[in-house]
Design an enzyme around this catalytic site. Structure first.
Site, short mmCIF file in Angstrom:
data_model
loop_
_atom_site.label_atom_id
_atom_site.label_comp_id
_atom_site.label_asym_id
_atom_site.label_seq_id
_atom_site.Cartn_x
_atom_site.Cartn_y
_atom_site.Cartn_z
N GLU A 422 38.10 31.12 8.81
CA GLU A 422 39.43 30.37 8.90
C GLU A 422 39.32 29.09 8.42
O GLU A 422 38.26 28.33 8.86
CB GLU A 422 39.64 30.75 10.32
CG GLU A 422 40.98 29.97 10.69
CD GLU A 422 41.05 29.34 12.09
OE1 GLU A 422 42.24 28.94 12.48
OE2 GLU A 422 40.46 30.04 12.91
N ASP A 496 38.16 29.79 14.59
CA ASP A 496 38.13 28.58 15.35
C ASP A 496 38.13 29.13 16.74
O ASP A 496 38.65 30.32 16.99
CB ASP A 496 39.37 27.37 15.26
CG ASP A 496 39.04 26.78 13.94
OD1 ASP A 496 39.96 26.06 13.29
OD2 ASP A 496 37.85 26.74 13.52
N ASP A 498 40.03 28.17 18.97
CA ASP A 498 41.40 27.84 19.71
C ASP A 498 42.48 28.75 19.57
O ASP A 498 42.20 29.80 19.21
CB ASP A 498 41.77 26.57 18.91
CG ASP A 498 42.20 26.68 17.40
OD1 ASP A 498 42.45 25.72 16.65
OD2 ASP A 498 42.01 27.93 16.93
N ASP A 500 45.16 29.39 17.65
CA ASP A 500 45.53 29.76 16.29
C ASP A 500 44.11 30.92 15.80
O ASP A 500 44.44 31.80 15.29
CB ASP A 500 45.42 28.57 15.22
CG ASP A 500 46.83 28.33 15.03
OD1 ASP A 500 47.69 28.58 15.93
OD2 ASP A 500 46.91 26.98 14.15
#
Ligand code: 0RA
Length: 633
Positions: A422, A496, A498, A500
């Site tokens: 990503e 990641d 997080d 997203d």
């Protein structure tokens, strides 16, 4: 006819000079079509007389001198004097442009298109035209040339016949070629025989001695049989006629087993409506309804079957439709499309009722037809799927690898790894960190797509997604995934830590679950586990992959005093070296192998997060507001 003919009804229009000056305006062109149109024009008049019930025989002779005779046994064109013009009606018919419908009480005026311009147009475009009228025991004769009379009307003999005989020779000054073609005339005569049930039409060619007679007691039923002569009909033709308001309808049809195409011929007042129109629309609508209703009633569809569509009911169909109405409106490019809107509903209701009854009364035929229609629907559905797969194949299985892919050099899939990363910056770091020999990197743009609300089909069209399937190189889809072509036995999703990242992970897992399930079943799909913390004390660096691990490390090194703790929010925060050490080095990294259950759960999550139904989504997010950071597997 109830009303007695009256010569005063003939509407007088300007003379025939205009016809000779601009013939194409009246007969379409001055080539082969226009030439034969002359014969058809006269034929139409005779056929009108037959449709009115006064004639049952029409003859056409192609003479050796290039002229042509059209003869019928109707009442004969009237010969009485027109009250104001003081000329015999037949002379007016031949020398004045007239509006056909006005001068007699024809029920079905053959008009519209190029038809119905009248005998005077033929007269105007002929080197000579001779008319004989047999009426009241006498034979009348008059001759014309290029639209002007050559003789007065005179009695040339006695007869017990009635009828009209017109012999004309097309004008060399007008037409490019003046030779009639037997086959063209033959085709129209045959067609007319089918269209006017019981009418006998004879053709004789003096030039060759060829002759033919056409006569169809079965009307359109015989037409359908004729059209399917070389095919394999699965049943006796269906035939119906009916009348509603001012519209008469005749329809015949049958299905063929060896022919997949539809062949629908349509006519209005014997004119071939090549472009269809309201009568054809009404027919098709009713056909679809009858067959769908029948199939439903008999419960012949399996739950997995697609719904019957109109086109399914027309595969192998041969049909003839003929409607007769007083004032047809013709539209379309070639003025061969019926426009009268009320005709649709009339054809639809008359045909629906009679064809449904036919199916009920002929269960074995009905079953045969239903089977064919269902088979067509299934074939249509299968073809659609095949098209989709081919499309996907060409999209996804093209041999070229995506440009964004930094491939590894090793060709042995069992030793090759693909990192799906990503973010461009993390992708860049990964490219620098990797061992080129066996590690391939495919960077994905940070937000693959605004997945909210995007349907899976839309997602599949997404460029970024397609590169993943291309890189893996084994196609995708239920029937079309070829595991032996997988190029990497480790496909590693690296996102990641997080929200997203977890969304993208969910999306990717869902795609793999739905379209590349064998990849998961074979254990080739992994999720990289980047560390959550970097802890440094003095020169020593530690990585913690969970909260517990962080606590443990801190205890080991004697608490937080003198230690620096960095929390990683994204892969981009790591330099290539760190990324290698923590996430990519096979010696040190932690990979989570994705199980089928993981992926199934992601698929469920995906449906809630990105699905069309917003309600469960909102509910889910509310309930999991606090957990949302860890929405991954
Ligand atoms: C007008 C009135 C009547 C017949 C015809 C025309 C007629 C025209 C043609 C053209 C070729 N063949 C035709 N046959 C008849 C009816 C006159 C009456 O009432 O007797």
């Amino acid at each position: 006819m109830a009303e007695k003919y009256d010569a005063s009804k003939i509407q007088i229009l300007p003379g025939l000079e205009g016809v000779r000056r601009r013939p194409a305006m009246y007969i379409g062109d001055v080539g082969k079509r226009g030439l034969h149109h002359l014969i058809f024009e006269l034929l139409d008049n005779s056929v009108d007389e037959a449709l009115a019930g006064y004639a049952d025989r029409v003859e056409v002779v192609l003479h050796a001198d290039g002229s042509c005779t059209v003869k019928d046994n109707g009442r004969g064109i009237p010969v009485d004097l027109h009250p104001t013009e003081k000329k015999p009606a037949v002379e007016i018919v031949m020398t004045y442009l007239h509006a056909g419908g006005k001068f007699d009480q024809k029920v079905y005026q053959i008009s519209g298109g190029l038809h119905g311009v009248g005998a005077s147009v033929v007269c105007a475009l002929s080197e000579f035209l001779e008319v004989k009228v047999m009426r009241d025991g006498k034979t009348y004769y008059q001759k014309f040339s290029r639209g002007r009379k050559v003789t007065e009307l005179k009695i040339i003999g006695n007869t017990d016949e009635t009828g009209t005989e017109i012999r004309f020779k097309p004008d060399k000054l007008i037409f490019k070629k003046t030779e009639f073609e037997y086959e063209i005339v033959e085709k129209r005569l045959r067609e007319l025989a089918f269209l006017v049930r019981g009418l006998k039409l004879r053709l004789f060619d003096e030039r060759t001695g060829k002759e033919a007679e056409f006569h169809a007691e079965g009307g359109l039923k015989d037409f359908v049989r004729f059209l399917d002569e070389t095919r394999k009909p699965v049943h006796e033709p269906f035939w119906m006629e009916g009348k509603k308001e001012d519209v008469e309808v005749e329809i015949s049809l049958e299905y063929n087993s060896d022919y997949q195409y539809e062949n629908i011929l349509s006519f209005v007042n014997t004119i071939n409506t090549h472009e269809g129109g309201t009568h054809v629309t009404g027919f098709k609508t009713a056909l679809t309804r009858v067959i769908s209703d029948y199939i439903k009633k008999m419960n012949l569809l399996k739950p997995s079957d697609p719904e019957i569509q109109g086109e399914d009911t027309r595969e192998g169909l041969t049909a003839c439709i003929h409607v007769k109405l007083p004032s047809p409106q013709f539209e379309g490019q070639t003025k061969t499309k019926l426009g009268n809107s009320h005709v649709k509903g009339i054809v639809e209701s008359l045909f629906y009722e009679k064809f449904y009854k036919f199916l009920e009364e002929n269960p074995s035929i009905a079953e045969e037809i239903a089977k064919m229609v269902i088979a067509s629907a299934r074939a249509r559905e299968a073809a659609r799927k095949a098209r989709e797969i081919t499309k996907r194949k060409s999209l996804l299985e093209s041999d070229t690898l995506p440009g964004k892919l930094a491939d590894c050099s090793i060709k042995d899939p069992s030793k090759a790894e693909l990192f799906v990363v990503e973010g461009e910056s993390a992708g860049g770091s990964a490219k620098q960190a990797r061992v080129r020999e066996f590690q391939a990197i495919l960077p994905l743009r940070g937000k693959i797509l605004n997945v909210e609300k995007a349907s899976i089909d839309k997602i599949l069209k997404n460029e970024e997604i397609r590169t993943i399937f291309q890189a893996i190189g084994a196609g995708f889809g239920e029937e079309d995934f070829r595991p032996e072509r997988i190029r990497y036995h480790k496909v590693i999703i690296m996102t990641d830590a997080d929200v997203d990242g977890s969304h993208i992970r969910t999306l990717l897992l869902t795609l793999f679950y739905r379209y590349m399930r064998p990849l998961i079943e074979m254990g080739f799909l992994y999720i990289a586990q980047p560390p959550l913390y970097r802890i440094q004390k003095g020169k020593k660096v530690y990585y913690a992959y969970s909260e517990e691990e962080k606590e443990e490390i801190l205890r080991e090194i004697g608490g937080e005093d003198g230690a620096s703790i960095q929390r990683y929010k994204g892969l981009g925060e790591m330099n290539p070296e760190q990324l290698w050490e923590t996430t990519m080095d096979p010696e040190k990294r932690i990979l989570k192998r994705v199980t089928l259950e993981d992926a199934a759960e992601a698929d469920r999550l995906f449906s809630i997060l990105m699905g069309e139904k917003t309600e469960p989504r909102r509910e889910f997010i509310m309930q999991n507001a606090r957990k949302v950071q860890n929405l991954d597997v």
